[in-house]
Design an enzyme around this catalytic site. Structure first.
Site, mmCIF file in Angstrom:
data_model
loop_
_atom_site.group_PDB
_atom_site.id
_atom_site.type_symbol
_atom_site.label_atom_id
_atom_site.label_comp_id
_atom_site.label_asym_id
_atom_site.label_seq_id
_atom_site.Cartn_x
_atom_site.Cartn_y
_atom_site.Cartn_z
ATOM 1 N N GLY A 98 0.785 -1.237 0.000
ATOM 2 C CA GLY A 98 0.000 0.000 0.000
ATOM 3 C C GLY A 98 0.812 1.280 0.000
ATOM 4 N N GLU A 150 3.855 4.686 5.733
ATOM 5 C CA GLU A 150 2.617 3.903 5.650
ATOM 6 C C GLU A 150 1.566 4.614 4.799
ATOM 7 O OE1 GLU A 150 1.037 1.367 5.807
ATOM 8 O OE2 GLU A 150 1.229 0.184 7.633
ATOM 9 N N ASP A 186 -5.068 2.393 10.537
ATOM 10 C CA ASP A 186 -6.482 2.093 10.764
ATOM 11 C C ASP A 186 -6.653 1.742 12.241
ATOM 12 O OD1 ASP A 186 -9.102 1.277 10.507
ATOM 13 O OD2 ASP A 186 -8.725 -0.383 9.180
ATOM 14 N N LYS A 219 -7.076 6.978 10.624
ATOM 15 C CA LYS A 219 -8.506 6.932 10.982
ATOM 16 C C LYS A 219 -8.612 6.972 12.503
ATOM 17 C CE LYS A 219 -9.579 3.759 7.173
ATOM 18 N NZ LYS A 219 -10.086 2.401 6.858
ATOM 19 N N PHE A 233 -13.906 2.519 4.696
ATOM 20 C CA PHE A 233 -12.901 1.860 3.868
ATOM 21 C C PHE A 233 -12.618 2.701 2.633
ATOM 22 C CE2 PHE A 233 -11.008 -1.420 1.206
ATOM 23 C CZ PHE A 233 -10.174 -2.037 2.133
ATOM 24 N N ASP A 240 -5.838 -0.750 -1.690
ATOM 25 C CA ASP A 240 -6.624 -1.641 -2.551
ATOM 26 C C ASP A 240 -7.862 -2.176 -1.865
ATOM 27 O OD1 ASP A 240 -5.210 -3.401 -0.715
ATOM 28 O OD2 ASP A 240 -5.885 -5.026 -2.016
ATOM 29 N N ARG A 262 -5.412 0.232 -6.702
ATOM 30 C CA ARG A 262 -4.151 0.807 -6.204
ATOM 31 C C ARG A 262 -3.660 1.931 -7.103
ATOM 32 N NH1 ARG A 262 -2.108 -2.410 -2.040
ATOM 33 N NH2 ARG A 262 -2.409 -4.641 -2.246
HETATM 34 P P1 IMP Z 1 -4.294 -1.606 10.805
HETATM 35 O O1 IMP Z 1 -3.447 -2.716 11.355
HETATM 36 O O2 IMP Z 1 -5.750 -1.819 11.158
HETATM 37 O O3 IMP Z 1 -3.847 -0.225 11.203
HETATM 38 O O4 IMP Z 1 -4.293 -1.703 9.217
HETATM 39 C C1 IMP Z 1 -3.130 -1.799 8.508
HETATM 40 C C2 IMP Z 1 -3.312 -2.091 7.053
HETATM 41 O O5 IMP Z 1 -4.653 -2.451 6.691
HETATM 42 C C3 IMP Z 1 -3.001 -0.867 6.214
HETATM 43 O O6 IMP Z 1 -1.614 -0.690 6.029
HETATM 44 C C4 IMP Z 1 -3.724 -1.205 4.936
HETATM 45 O O7 IMP Z 1 -2.936 -2.043 4.126
HETATM 46 C C5 IMP Z 1 -4.956 -1.948 5.415
HETATM 47 N N1 IMP Z 1 -6.087 -1.005 5.486
HETATM 48 C C6 IMP Z 1 -6.586 -0.410 6.579
HETATM 49 N N2 IMP Z 1 -7.608 0.421 6.255
HETATM 50 C C7 IMP Z 1 -7.723 0.365 4.903
HETATM 51 C C8 IMP Z 1 -8.592 1.011 3.957
HETATM 52 O O8 IMP Z 1 -9.460 1.834 4.269
HETATM 53 N N3 IMP Z 1 -8.393 0.683 2.652
HETATM 54 C C9 IMP Z 1 -7.457 -0.213 2.225
HETATM 55 N N4 IMP Z 1 -6.627 -0.846 3.085
HETATM 56 C C10 IMP Z 1 -6.752 -0.562 4.415
#
Ligand code: IMP
Length: 183
Positions: free
Chosen positions: A48, A103, A107, A135, A156, A163, A169
């Protein structure tokens, strides 16, 4: 600007290409100043962060090195679980280096907090985080993101590296998905 309205499953543009590039230019300027005289290693998280890395690195007006990690967060669909597995490790020894993780989005923060702890255990001088998106309402871990581009609602998003099922992407902007595409 790509024609998002021609993609039936995209909902709306949240952040335009111009806004992204303007933001990364400012972030790069700040990083240039903050890392004056330091040995900066940018660590991008595949896949990403590819677009963010490409534009942020070029906005930094000093010598930088780049390396990549690929991690998989076990979970289903669009949810993160916090159980992380390294798919591709760094080629670089980070001991004594100033590491800046690059990054796409923070999320829940689960992946990143694991990654920070993992990198810290390797003896770097510093580990900081730059993320294009955050977020705040989704975060489950207290995590300091040193450079944040945009705080966005807890929905999302796709585009600019992000993606959904490996699609979108290459979209130049950040957009939300329509209900149909999300289910
Ligand atoms: P986290 O561990 O929940 O912070 O998420 C980490 C990874 O989840 C990010 O680096 C993204 O690859 C994926 N991700 C989280 N939210 C989104 C989104 O809204 N769209 C696409 N990928 C996401």
């Amino acid at each position: 600007m790509q024609r998002v309205e021609s993609e039936v499953d995209l909902d709306q543009i949240l952040i335009t290409e111009d806004e992204i590039l303007g933001c990364l230019a400012r972030m790069g300027k700040q990083i240039t100043a903050d890392y004056d005289g330091k040995d900066l290693l940018l660590v991008g998280v595949l896949k990403g962060a590819v677009m963010v890395m490409a534009d942020l690195a070029r906005a930094i007006d000093r010598h930088v090195e780049m390396d990549w990690m690929a991690v998989s967060s076990y979970g289903s669909g669009t949810k993160s679980s916090g159980v992380v597995r390294i798919l591709k490790d760094l080629d670089t020894d980070v001991a004594g280096r100033d590491v800046l993780i690059v990054e796409d989005v923070v999320d829940t923060g689960l992946t990143l907090s694991w990654l920070v702890a993992n990198l810290r255990s390797r003896g770097p001088s510093s580990v900081r985080i730059a993320s294009l998106l955050r977020k705040p309402d989704a975060m489950q871990m207290e995590i300091d993101v040193d450079y944040v581009g945009f705080d966005i609602p807890n929905s999302f998003v796709v585009g600019y590296g992000l993606d959904y099922g490996e699609r979108y992407r290459n979209l130049r902007c950040i957009a939300t998905l329509g209900e149909q595409a999300h289910e």
